[in-house]
Scaffold this motif. Sequence first.
Motif, PDB file in Angstrom:
ATOM      1  N   PRO A   1       0.984  -1.278  -0.067  1.00 29.86           N
ATOM      2  CA  PRO A   1      -0.123  -0.115   0.142  1.00 29.86           C
ATOM      3  C   PRO A   1       0.661   1.105  -0.058  1.00 29.86           C
ATOM      4  O   PRO A   1       0.206   2.322  -0.238  1.00 29.86           O
ATOM      5  N   GLY A   2       1.943   0.898   0.353  1.00 33.79           N
ATOM      6  CA  GLY A   2       3.151   2.307   0.144  1.00 33.79           C
ATOM      7  C   GLY A   2       3.292   2.690  -1.176  1.00 33.79           C
ATOM      8  O   GLY A   2       3.749   3.933  -1.302  1.00 33.79           O
ATOM      9  N   VAL A   3       3.151   1.850  -2.199  1.00 32.88           N
ATOM     10  CA  VAL A   3       3.454   2.129  -3.499  1.00 32.88           C
ATOM     11  C   VAL A   3       1.789   2.186  -4.303  1.00 32.88           C
ATOM     12  O   VAL A   3       1.990   2.890  -5.252  1.00 32.88           O
ATOM     13  N   PHE A   4       1.296   1.207  -4.126  1.00 34.19           N
ATOM     14  CA  PHE A   4      -0.275   1.086  -5.008  1.00 34.19           C
ATOM     15  C   PHE A   4      -1.219   1.494  -4.075  1.00 34.19           C
ATOM     16  O   PHE A   4      -1.545   1.072  -3.066  1.00 34.19           O
ATOM     17  N   GLU A   5      -2.138   2.481  -4.791  1.00 36.76           N
ATOM     18  CA  GLU A   5      -3.412   2.751  -3.963  1.00 36.76           C
ATOM     19  C   GLU A   5      -4.489   1.887  -4.294  1.00 36.76           C
ATOM     20  O   GLU A   5      -4.510   1.163  -5.258  1.00 36.76           O
TER      21      GLU A   5
ATOM     22  N   HIS B   1      -7.690   0.671 -14.785  1.00 39.49           N
ATOM     23  CA  HIS B   1      -7.408   2.266 -14.964  1.00 39.49           C
ATOM     24  C   HIS B   1      -6.323   2.876 -14.013  1.00 39.49           C
ATOM     25  O   HIS B   1      -6.179   3.995 -13.943  1.00 39.49           O
ATOM     26  N   ARG B   2      -5.990   1.986 -13.088  1.00 39.66           N
ATOM     27  CA  ARG B   2      -5.027   2.766 -12.220  1.00 39.66           C
ATOM     28  C   ARG B   2      -3.808   3.218 -12.862  1.00 39.66           C
ATOM     29  O   ARG B   2      -3.373   2.676 -13.808  1.00 39.66           O
ATOM     30  N   THR B   3      -3.270   4.283 -12.204  1.00 44.20           N
ATOM     31  CA  THR B   3      -2.086   5.094 -12.733  1.00 44.20           C
ATOM     32  C   THR B   3      -0.912   4.679 -12.450  1.00 44.20           C
ATOM     33  O   THR B   3       0.196   5.348 -12.731  1.00 44.20           O
ATOM     34  N   ASP B   4      -0.698   3.909 -11.278  1.00 41.40           N
ATOM     35  CA  ASP B   4       0.493   3.523 -10.539  1.00 41.40           C
ATOM     36  C   ASP B   4       0.875   1.907 -11.076  1.00 41.40           C
ATOM     37  O   ASP B   4       1.865   1.482 -10.364  1.00 41.40           O
ATOM     38  N   VAL B   5       0.292   1.501 -11.960  1.00 40.04           N
ATOM     39  CA  VAL B   5       0.488  -0.131 -12.351  1.00 40.04           C
ATOM     40  C   VAL B   5       1.971  -0.339 -12.736  1.00 40.04           C
ATOM     41  O   VAL B   5       2.285  -1.476 -12.579  1.00 40.04           O
ATOM     42  N   ARG B   6       2.576   0.480 -13.385  1.00 40.82           N
ATOM     43  CA  ARG B   6       3.662   0.470 -14.081  1.00 40.82           C
ATOM     44  C   ARG B   6       5.008   0.307 -12.955  1.00 40.82           C
ATOM     45  O   ARG B   6       5.905  -0.122 -13.226  1.00 40.82           O
TER      46      ARG B   6
END
Length: 396
Positions: free
Chosen positions: A320-324, A332-337
């Motif tokens: 959770p510190g990296v991915f919302e 649609h998440r923007t942090d997937v990469r």
Amino acid sequence: MAVEFGISELWDPAVRRDPHRFYDRVRDSGGPVLQVDPAGNRLWVVAGHADVLAGLRHPAIGHEVHRRSPGMRQPAPQPLSEVARIEARQLINLDPPDHTRLRGLVSSSFTARAVARLEPWITDLADRLVAQARAQGHLDGVRDLADPVPVNVIAELVGIPEPDRPRFRAWSAAIVSASIEGSTATVEFAAYLDELAAQRRACPADDLISQLVALAERGDPLDRDELVALVQLLLVAGQETTVDLIVNGIRLLLTHPEQWQALRDDPSLAAAVVEETLRYRGPVEIVPPRFAFQDIEMVGGRIPAFDRVGLSLWGANRDPGVFERPHEFDIHRTDVRKHIAFGHGIHFCLGAHLARLESRIMFERIARQLPGLRLAVDSADLDGFRLHQHGLPLLV
């Protein structure tokens, strides 16, 4: 309050049904957590994104512990079996310089540019599979959609003749099972490859086996066991992990109707489906076991020299510190990469470009041509961790 763990908790049947809760607790513990596997081996589990990345990069964490540990340097009392020799030469079990040398022999075949040339061929194969599925009406997502693409693509690339591919598929499944049948399959595959290599020496083709045989003929350092190990790994890893990726992507889409609708509305989201599936439920839970070559100091604890290190990609990709909202499947998440489902560093998955291409094409063709695809059973009856064995019943 300190987080407490059972000494073999990771293998508890209840934990196997949902390992992510275990990895949440490992992260909450603030350091590596000691576990003992069913064979009695100590394994320090690491699940935080930053810690797993650090472990993948660490120069004192690797595979060939027998070269580092004083207690493991004695010569074997008898010659290794053929299976043990081949296993010892697998890329995933090697460190530099041998790893660097062997990976360099095949890496050019798996670059983004080399893989992109396969797109028309893969698309045609996917279209044929989808058309057959539509005609059937009732199908199995593993057998009819997920399995044939990676099996045929990697076999084509490597040079396995089409009539031999069903036999190879059976060998691959047995080898992955790590059973007695797997050892038998390794020996049978090695004998088969000896014959195929002899054929390619006499009559080269435009495939990877011919290239590797030619290298050996020119005097490049590639012996028979290395050739068998290299081809076996490419074929097995090139199939099993991509089948897992495709079938789990289908399962996740069909059990998240809003995500499935989004892909049907815009099939160009297929690449995003690939990345989110990799993050949410990648093919590799823990990287092939590595060893600490010295005492390793990590945030929150220390891993003793020569103990096994279990770097959990599943744990890192739900941090959770990296991915919302890490436990939500969201294309649609923007942090997937930021996911590291293919690993990192020198052991980054050689076939990552190929797996991404195959999976993207399959998801796109399914969305365009099978918009009515749905589960044939209640989602509660699916075992998401054993779809390979149980299958994925679908209706068109």
